[in-house]
Every structure is written in structure tokens, then in C-alpha cells.
Design a protein around this motif. Structure first.
Motif, short mmCIF file in Angstrom:
data_model
loop_
_atom_site.label_atom_id
_atom_site.label_comp_id
_atom_site.label_asym_id
_atom_site.label_seq_id
_atom_site.Cartn_x
_atom_site.Cartn_y
_atom_site.Cartn_z
N ALA A 103 4.45 -8.52 -17.34
CA ALA A 103 5.41 -9.40 -16.19
C ALA A 103 4.65 -10.84 -15.34
O ALA A 103 3.34 -10.91 -14.67
CB ALA A 103 5.36 -9.01 -14.94
N ASN A 104 4.45 -12.17 -16.59
CA ASN A 104 4.19 -12.63 -16.07
C ASN A 104 4.28 -13.35 -14.93
O ASN A 104 3.75 -14.16 -13.95
CB ASN A 104 3.66 -14.01 -16.99
N ASN A 105 5.72 -13.87 -14.47
CA ASN A 105 6.24 -14.35 -13.15
C ASN A 105 6.77 -12.67 -12.87
O ASN A 105 7.86 -12.18 -12.88
CB ASN A 105 6.83 -14.87 -13.86
N PRO A 106 6.13 -12.06 -11.95
CA PRO A 106 6.65 -10.63 -11.36
C PRO A 106 7.10 -10.70 -10.23
O PRO A 106 7.99 -10.19 -9.24
CB PRO A 106 4.76 -10.22 -10.97
N ASN B 158 -9.13 -22.88 -32.62
CA ASN B 158 -8.84 -22.49 -31.24
C ASN B 158 -8.35 -22.94 -30.45
O ASN B 158 -8.14 -22.90 -29.55
CB ASN B 158 -10.35 -23.89 -31.00
N LYS B 159 -6.50 -21.68 -31.16
CA LYS B 159 -5.91 -21.75 -29.82
C LYS B 159 -5.01 -20.67 -29.84
O LYS B 159 -5.13 -19.66 -31.25
CB LYS B 159 -4.83 -23.48 -30.55
N LYS B 160 -4.45 -21.18 -28.68
CA LYS B 160 -3.73 -19.14 -28.19
C LYS B 160 -2.21 -20.12 -28.20
O LYS B 160 -1.77 -19.50 -27.22
CB LYS B 160 -4.29 -19.11 -27.63
N ARG B 161 -1.72 -20.16 -29.25
CA ARG B 161 -0.09 -20.75 -28.98
C ARG B 161 0.95 -19.60 -28.93
O ARG B 161 2.33 -20.01 -28.12
CB ARG B 161 0.05 -21.67 -29.66
N ILE B 162 0.53 -18.34 -29.53
CA ILE B 162 1.24 -17.61 -29.72
C ILE B 162 1.43 -17.13 -28.31
O ILE B 162 2.73 -16.53 -27.62
CB ILE B 162 0.78 -16.25 -30.61
N ILE B 163 0.31 -16.55 -27.56
CA ILE B 163 0.02 -16.26 -26.11
C ILE B 163 0.72 -17.26 -25.02
O ILE B 163 1.21 -16.76 -24.60
CB ILE B 163 -1.40 -15.91 -26.33
N GLU B 164 0.01 -18.68 -25.77
CA GLU B 164 1.12 -19.21 -24.08
C GLU B 164 2.53 -19.18 -24.87
O GLU B 164 3.44 -19.24 -23.48
CB GLU B 164 1.17 -20.80 -24.98
N LEU B 165 3.50 -19.02 -25.89
CA LEU B 165 4.73 -18.49 -25.83
C LEU B 165 4.77 -18.05 -25.24
O LEU B 165 6.40 -17.87 -24.17
CB LEU B 165 5.02 -18.75 -27.41
N PHE B 166 4.81 -16.37 -25.39
CA PHE B 166 4.91 -15.16 -24.30
C PHE B 166 4.78 -15.72 -23.26
O PHE B 166 6.12 -14.84 -22.78
CB PHE B 166 4.33 -14.37 -25.67
N MET B 167 3.70 -16.04 -22.44
CA MET B 167 3.46 -15.76 -21.61
C MET B 167 5.22 -16.68 -21.12
O MET B 167 5.68 -16.63 -19.95
CB MET B 167 2.24 -16.60 -20.84
N GLN B 168 5.12 -18.35 -21.55
CA GLN B 168 5.47 -19.26 -21.49
C GLN B 168 7.39 -18.21 -21.13
O GLN B 168 8.44 -18.75 -19.75
CB GLN B 168 5.90 -20.45 -21.31
N GLY B 169 7.60 -17.78 -22.45
CA GLY B 169 8.77 -17.63 -22.18
C GLY B 169 9.52 -15.98 -20.73
O GLY B 169 10.50 -15.92 -20.65
N GLN B 170 8.19 -15.14 -20.86
CA GLN B 170 8.11 -14.45 -20.04
C GLN B 170 9.10 -14.79 -18.32
O GLN B 170 10.13 -14.43 -17.74
CB GLN B 170 7.44 -13.29 -19.66
N SER B 171 7.99 -15.91 -18.28
CA SER B 171 8.36 -16.46 -16.91
C SER B 171 9.57 -17.55 -17.31
O SER B 171 10.21 -16.95 -15.46
CB SER B 171 6.82 -17.47 -16.71
#
Length: 216
Positions: A78-81, A130-143
Motif C-alpha cells: 500500500a505505497n499510497n494508502p 547500484n540500482k533498485k529499479r524493480i522496487i521503484e517500478l512496483f512502488m510507482q505502479g501501486q501508487s
């Protein structure tokens, strides 16, 4: 007057999402004895940045011992709750949709674009170098999906309906990777820029915020 608080976490010990709640409904007896700082440490334990948070057991309001182990950031589900708050307002406070004013405050969002690359989407691209693109993608998609569903509830398909409830989202968009703010950001220039962005967002929306909070 008791504040009504809900804190999203993910429970790795049980393998399920959870919302830690103060006693804003008579049936919420599990979490009121949990110290708030432990809830905060739990929802701040973002994977890859911090270890899951565990603490000693505590008692619910009926005296039952509650385990409190391996809690991580609720942003993983729930990145955007905003939707959680909307449902809670209806079910826990018996509010009709038309009675609700929802103020949602974001922490900044990077625009994740990759419209030129055609190959090389392996593990090195997503989580190494040194990237965390997969986390950024999941978080953005949720929000973004939370925003889409809120819009659908608020104004219907293609925004053809008048407002069904009050909703205001405050956020700032980072258009490129250079400007983006990491969760563990220490660059003072970027942090100052984030502060300025937040103040500008407030100033642009001050009248609407005060109206929603019934201050003016």
C-alpha cells in the motif's frame, strides 16, 4: 480526544498485509496497547534498507498475548494508502462516500520510463549496478493504480460524474533520475529541493486544504 491511527505493515512471520489500528472502533482490540514507536519502526522497515522489525509480545485489550515479529514497510502493498483510509472511513466510522474529505500527502514520485531500451532487462538491469529499479517500478505502479481507483470512485468512468467525495492529493513528481530522491538520500541540495517542493505544493493548495479540514 483520542486520535484515530492506522499504520500499514507487512507481516513476514505470517505472510500477510496488516494495518495496525488504534481503538477507533469497538471491535479493534488487538493493537491499542502496542506503543506507537514500534508501529513506526515497523512501517519504516523498508526492504533492502532496513531489517524487518521484531519486538516482544504485547497484550491485546482482552489480555491475549500478541506476537510481534518480522514486520516490514506497508509500502510493499500500500505505497499510497488512500484506498485503505477511504474504506476505513466508510466501514469503521459509518460514513457515506459523500461525507468524506480525503487529504493524501505523498513523499515524491519518480517517473519510471523505459521507452527506448529493447533488450537487456535481466537481473543486472533491475537490481544490480547500484540500482533498485524493480522496487521503484512496483512502488510507482501501486501508487498510480490507487490514484486510478480513487479517480474512478470520485468521478466515475472518464470523469463523467460530479465529485462523489472530497479528495486532494499532494505530491511532487521527479521527471528524471538525476532529480529523484532516494529513500536514504543524504545529498543536502536534493533534500533542500524536496523541502521547497513540499512548501510550494502546500502554498498552491492551501485554500483547498483549509476548506477540507474545516478551518476556513
Amino acid at each position: 480526544m483520542q486520535n484515530s491511527v492506522g499504520v500499514s505493515v507487512y507481516d513476514l512471520h505470517k505472510g500477510c498485509p496488516s494495518v495496525l489500528k488504534s481503538m477507533y472502533h469497538e471491535r479493534f482490540k488487538r493493537d491499542p496497547n502496542l506503543p506507537l514507536f514500534k508501529a513506526a519502526l515497523s512501517t519504516s522497515s523498508a526492504p533492502t534498507y532496513f531489517d524487518p522489525y521484531s519486538s516482544e509480545d504485547y497484550e491485546d485489550l482482552d489480555g491475549t498475548s500478541i506476537e510481534f515479529k518480522y514486520k516490514v514497510d506497508g509500502g510493499v502493498w500500500a505505497n499510497n494508502p488512500s484506498l485503505i483510509a477511504l474504506v476505513e472511513a466508510q466501514k469503521a466510522f459509518n460514513k457515506e462516500l459523500q461525507e468524506i474529505n480525503l487529504l493524501s500527502i505523498g513523499t515524491g514520485q519518480s517517473v519510471f520510463l523505459e521507452n527506448k531500451r529493447t533488450k537487456g532487462f535481466g537481473i543486472f538491469y533491475w537490481i544490480l549496478n547500484n540500482k533498485k529499479r524493480i522496487i521503484e517500478l512496483f512502488m510507482q505502479g501501486q501508487s498510480q493504480q490507487a490514484e486510478n481507483l480513487i479517480s474512478l470512485l470520485k468521478n466515475g468512468i472518464d470523469k463523467q460524474e460530479p465529485d462523489n467525495f472530497g479528495y486532494l492529493r499532494l505530491n511532487t513528481i521527479f521527471e528524471n533520475e538525476v532529480d529523484s530522491i532516494q529513500m536514504d538520500e543524504t545529498n543536502q541540495i536534493k533534500l533542500k529541493d524536496l523541502e521547497v517542493r513540499a512548501m510550494n505544493a502546500y502554498k498552491r493548495n492551501k485554500g483547498e486544504i483549509l476548506r477540507m479540514l474545516n478551518i476556513c
